[in-house]
Design a protein around this motif. Structure first.
Motif, short mmCIF file in Angstrom:
data_model
loop_
_atom_site.label_atom_id
_atom_site.label_comp_id
_atom_site.label_asym_id
_atom_site.label_seq_id
_atom_site.Cartn_x
_atom_site.Cartn_y
_atom_site.Cartn_z
N THR A 1 43.38 12.99 16.09
CA THR A 1 43.95 12.85 14.73
C THR A 1 43.04 13.86 14.19
O THR A 1 41.98 13.75 13.90
CB THR A 1 43.52 11.46 14.21
N THR B 1 45.35 13.34 4.04
CA THR B 1 46.51 13.18 5.05
C THR B 1 46.34 13.50 6.62
O THR B 1 45.75 14.26 6.86
CB THR B 1 47.89 14.27 4.79
N HIS C 1 47.24 13.76 10.51
CA HIS C 1 48.24 14.20 11.44
C HIS C 1 47.59 14.03 12.80
O HIS C 1 46.63 14.05 13.35
CB HIS C 1 48.14 15.87 11.15
#
Length: 224
Positions: free
Chosen positions: A28, A221, A223
Motif C-alpha cells: 500500500t 491518499t 493506493h
C-alpha cells in the motif's frame, strides 16, 4: 501402523507445501499533499506608487515546512514576485525586507512552487515527499504587504511599513487527514537585515488583517 505412516506423510507434505509457497503481501502506497488556503482580509489590497502612477499591491507570502525542532526542510509555496525578486520601483539590492525570514532560509529552486497572488487570495495544493517520516512537523507562513504603514512603523525610506508577520501551524503526518489554522507568533526584521523572528506582535495592526483566514490541510491518499 501403515495408516499412521500415510497420515504422517500427508501431514509432512502439507507443511512442506506451505513453507515452499511464495508469500504475497499487498503493498500500500500513500500519497501525501498539503493544501494552502489563504482568504483575503480587509487590508489585503493596498495602494502603491504616486498619483496617476499608482497601482494596487497585494501581500507577498512564503510557506515552508520545518521539523518539530525548527529545522528548515523545503519551500511549499511562495508568491512569484518574492521568488523572482521582480519588484516595482525597488533598489538594486531588491527587497529583502518583504520576506526576510524566508529569504535567509531557502536554498532550493522555487519555480515549481511559486504563483501570483490575486484578489481571491491563495489556494494551492502542494505534493510533499512520500518518504517523509511519520511524525509532527511545523508549517511556517511569512507574509508582508508594501505601503502598510502605521504610527509605530511610519513611512520613511522604502515602502515596507510594518514588518513581515510570521504564522505557524503544527501538523501530524501519518495519522490521517488533518486541518489546522495558522496562528501569528512574531515578525521579521523591518529592514530585512537578518532572518531572525522576533516573538510577539507589538506594533502590528493592519498587518494582522491582510488575511481573514489562513489554514493548512493535510491529505493522505492510499493506493493499492
Amino acid at each position: 501402523m501403515k495408516s499412521l505412516r500415510i497420515q504422517l506423510c500427508i501431514a509432512c507434505l502439507l507443511v512442506c507445501s506451505a513453507l515452499c509457497l511464495p508469500i504475497f503481501s499487498s503493498s500500500t502506497q500513500v500519497s501525501r499533499s498539503l493544501e494552502i488556503e489563504l482568504t483575503p482580509g480587509p487590508y489585503y489590497t493596498g495602494r502603491g506608487g504616486w498619483f496617476i502612477f499608482g497601482y494596487d499591491v497585494e501581500p507577498q507570502v512564503a510557506v515552508w515546512l520545518e521539523t518539530a525542532e525548527g529545522e528548515y526542510l523545503e519551500t511549499l509555496f511562495v508568491t512569484r514576485r518574492g521568488a523572482e525578486k521582480a519588484w516595482r520601483a525597488a533598489p538594486k539590492s531588491g527587497r529583502p525586507e518583504a520576506l526576510p525570514v524566508w529569504n535567509h532560509l531557502h536554498e532550493t529552486e522555487v519555480d515549481d512552487v511559486s504563483a501570483a497572488t490575486s484578489q481571491s487570495g491563495v489556494q494551492k495544493a502542494v505534493r510533499i515527499s512520500d518518504n517523509l517520516a511519520p511524525g509532527t512537523y511545523r508549517v511556517v507562513l511569512e507574509t508582508n504587504r508594501s505601503y502598510d504603514y502605521n504610527d509605530v512603523f511610519p513611512k520613511k525610506l522604502g515602502v515596507n511599513g510594518q514588518p513581515s508577520v510570521i504564522y505557524r501551524a503544527d501538523i501530524t503526518i501519518g495519522q490521517g487527514p488533518v486541518e489546522r489554522e495558522f496562528q501569528p507568533v512574531g515578525k521579521g526584521d523591518p529592514a530585512g537585515l537578518d532572518g531572525q523572528i522576533t516573538e510577539g506582535l507589538d506594533g502590528l495592526d493592519t498587518a494582522l488583517q491582510l488575511f481573514s483566514d489562513l489554514r493548512i490541510i493535510y491529505e493522505e491518499t492510499k493506493h493499492e
